[in-house]
Write a protein that holds these residues in place. Sequence first.
Motif, short mmCIF file in Angstrom:
data_model
loop_
_atom_site.label_atom_id
_atom_site.label_comp_id
_atom_site.label_asym_id
_atom_site.label_seq_id
_atom_site.Cartn_x
_atom_site.Cartn_y
_atom_site.Cartn_z
N ILE A 70 7.97 -12.61 -10.19
CA ILE A 70 7.72 -13.07 -11.87
C ILE A 70 8.81 -14.06 -12.31
CG2 ILE A 70 7.27 -12.07 -13.97
CD1 ILE A 70 5.41 -11.35 -11.90
N PRO A 71 8.74 -15.48 -12.42
CA PRO A 71 9.56 -16.45 -12.53
C PRO A 71 10.37 -15.82 -13.73
CG PRO A 71 7.40 -17.40 -12.46
CD PRO A 71 7.28 -15.81 -12.37
N TRP A 72 10.01 -15.31 -14.99
CA TRP A 72 10.76 -14.98 -16.02
C TRP A 72 11.48 -13.89 -15.95
CZ3 TRP A 72 8.53 -10.86 -17.84
CH2 TRP A 72 6.97 -10.48 -17.79
N ALA A 73 11.26 -12.97 -14.95
CA ALA A 73 12.08 -11.73 -14.93
C ALA A 73 13.03 -11.93 -13.94
CB ALA A 73 10.97 -10.66 -14.38
N GLY A 74 12.86 -12.84 -13.02
CA GLY A 74 14.06 -13.23 -11.99
C GLY A 74 13.67 -12.22 -10.91
N ARG A 75 12.76 -11.50 -10.37
CA ARG A 75 12.62 -10.77 -9.26
C ARG A 75 11.21 -10.39 -9.13
NH1 ARG A 75 11.49 -5.23 -10.22
NH2 ARG A 75 11.77 -4.48 -12.43
N VAL A 76 10.71 -9.59 -7.70
CA VAL A 76 9.49 -9.27 -7.60
C VAL A 76 9.09 -8.15 -8.18
CG1 VAL A 76 7.93 -8.70 -5.48
CG2 VAL A 76 9.84 -10.61 -5.03
N TRP A 77 7.90 -8.08 -8.65
CA TRP A 77 7.18 -6.98 -9.39
C TRP A 77 5.89 -6.41 -8.54
CZ3 TRP A 77 6.75 -7.32 -15.34
CH2 TRP A 77 8.14 -7.32 -15.98
N ALA A 78 5.79 -5.30 -8.40
CA ALA A 78 4.62 -4.52 -7.67
C ALA A 78 3.50 -4.15 -8.87
CB ALA A 78 5.02 -3.29 -7.01
N LEU A 112 0.96 -1.25 0.03
CA LEU A 112 0.10 0.11 -0.08
C LEU A 112 1.11 1.15 -0.09
CD1 LEU A 112 -3.11 0.67 0.14
CD2 LEU A 112 -2.81 0.72 2.52
N ASP A 113 0.75 2.11 -1.01
CA ASP A 113 1.70 3.25 -1.09
C ASP A 113 0.66 4.33 -1.65
OD1 ASP A 113 3.61 4.65 -0.65
OD2 ASP A 113 4.95 4.03 -2.11
N ASP A 114 1.18 5.61 -1.98
CA ASP A 114 0.53 6.64 -2.54
C ASP A 114 1.69 7.36 -3.29
OD1 ASP A 114 1.52 9.53 -0.69
OD2 ASP A 114 1.77 7.64 0.10
N THR A 115 0.90 8.09 -4.20
CA THR A 115 2.02 8.69 -5.52
C THR A 115 1.29 10.06 -5.82
OG1 THR A 115 3.42 8.50 -7.43
CG2 THR A 115 0.98 7.59 -7.18
N ILE A 116 2.11 11.03 -6.52
CA ILE A 116 1.69 12.17 -6.71
C ILE A 116 1.79 12.17 -8.27
CG2 ILE A 116 1.88 14.74 -6.45
CD1 ILE A 116 1.24 13.66 -3.94
N GLU A 117 0.57 12.71 -8.71
CA GLU A 117 0.54 12.63 -10.28
C GLU A 117 0.52 14.28 -10.58
OE1 GLU A 117 -2.72 12.31 -14.02
OE2 GLU A 117 -3.23 11.29 -11.95
N GLU A 121 8.11 1.71 -6.20
CA GLU A 121 8.85 2.89 -6.86
C GLU A 121 9.41 2.51 -8.16
OE1 GLU A 121 8.45 5.59 -5.35
OE2 GLU A 121 8.16 4.65 -3.27
N VAL A 122 9.65 1.37 -8.50
CA VAL A 122 9.86 0.96 -9.91
C VAL A 122 8.56 0.80 -10.71
CG1 VAL A 122 10.70 -0.98 -11.30
CG2 VAL A 122 11.82 -0.41 -9.01
N THR A 123 7.70 0.37 -10.35
CA THR A 123 6.31 0.35 -10.90
C THR A 123 5.69 1.80 -11.37
OG1 THR A 123 5.75 -1.80 -10.01
CG2 THR A 123 3.79 -0.36 -10.83
N PHE A 124 6.10 2.61 -10.31
CA PHE A 124 5.50 3.92 -10.48
C PHE A 124 6.53 4.71 -11.59
CE2 PHE A 124 3.83 4.13 -6.05
CZ PHE A 124 2.45 4.13 -6.45
N GLN A 125 7.55 4.33 -11.31
CA GLN A 125 8.51 5.05 -12.60
C GLN A 125 8.44 4.59 -13.78
OE1 GLN A 125 10.40 7.51 -12.68
NE2 GLN A 125 11.21 7.05 -14.73
#
Length: 450
Positions: free
Chosen positions: A143-151, A97-102, A340-344
């Motif tokens: 994500i198995p084919w990405a090798g890391r966790v995605w949000a 759970l997180d907030d972001t500014i548009e 933060e990666v997802t927002f970017q």
Amino acid sequence: MLPLPTRFAGIILAFAPLFVHRSWRHAQLLLIGAILTPGRRTVTSVLRILGRAQERRFVNVHRILNRAAWCPRTGSRILLGLLVDAFAQRGPVVLRLDDTIERRRGKRIAAKGIYRDPVRSSDSHFVKASGLRWMSLMLLAPIPWAGRVWALPFLTALVPSERACRERGRRHKPLLDVGRQLALQARRWLPGRDLILVGDGGFSTLQFLDAMRRGGITAITRLRLDAALYDPAPPRPPGTIGRPRTKGARLPTLAARLAAKDTLWRKVVVPGWYGAGARAIEIASDTAVWRHGGLPVVPIRWILIRDPEARFPPQSLLCTDPTREPTQIVGWFVRRWTVEVTFQEARAHLGVETQRQWSDTAIARTTPCLLALFSIVTLLAARLQARQRRRVAAAAWYPKPCPTFADALAAVRCAIWRERTLATSPRRSARTKPRFRLPASWVYALCHAA
């Protein structure tokens, strides 16, 4: 309508019950066009990339966002079910759970406000940003084919500013209240699963943590080093008169335990430490009761973390389920950086902050849809063949071991365009070979200036 790969049909058709027949055709245009469009994600750009620049009834596509009757919350529930079936079939479901500014400007955008810019500000430098504040609930899944966790975002809500609510005569709903409602909504959608909610220090309040505990959600947040911790209340003897006790003896603060010589530290290795691989740290943990006068009493497990090499300052965490393993709690908490990666990535590749809607309904729908598009693209990429989704845009000067979201988006676009070029042409009476003409959508994507 562009012909789509058959493997994509199951995911896209899952959202068909949200719309009536005519609206569903226009919603499909928006969905596929938003995936294919480079740059700004406006409705006109979607129509251009689909070769419908001369569509006279283009207003019907605009009405999907500003007028059509469909429920975004129902769409969020459908998306969450698809994500859980694809990436979290077993084990605890870890949410973030997180907030972001548009950043948006305009006199007709009623819900905007002026907030502290978390990206450009620092401890010694304060930067203000004008725009809209969004609270997003995401699934943290490997994500198995990405090798890391995605949000993976699936539920996003607008948090209007206090000034906008006062001008409209409405009660202002604080950020924590919106986050509590989103988390409890996910609890109702997944009644039989073990839910883990990871949040920043802003969610470390007794009211919020007590609501999560009573709702059956395990919350993990940061904890102040000077928090007032106590032993659990002793058993109440029979026949005792008066109000029951809520706490026992006062415990030393975490700052005192950090400086004490007799604190027992245990060395553990945490995999995936903020994207830098495995990291060896030292932790100390115990159970306590966190209490403050006039607020709910929350039993917690506190964890002190320090780096043997002193590369980061000591920090403390809390978990509202005291029976959890400390190493597992730390492993769940370090997943939070992927948000933060997802927002970017959503800003860079999905056009967040480039839409131009002024209608209140369209504003409340467009940004959640663009953030949910991140998850939809991930689901579509998971349906591709292994060699297609593992293809990375590497170069001699940029080695890339694992695919990123940009590679997943490119693979999904390639599959859609390949289906378009290999579509069966209509029957022709003449047997002459037609002259090749570059499709209008390709001209818009490749030849026009950005």
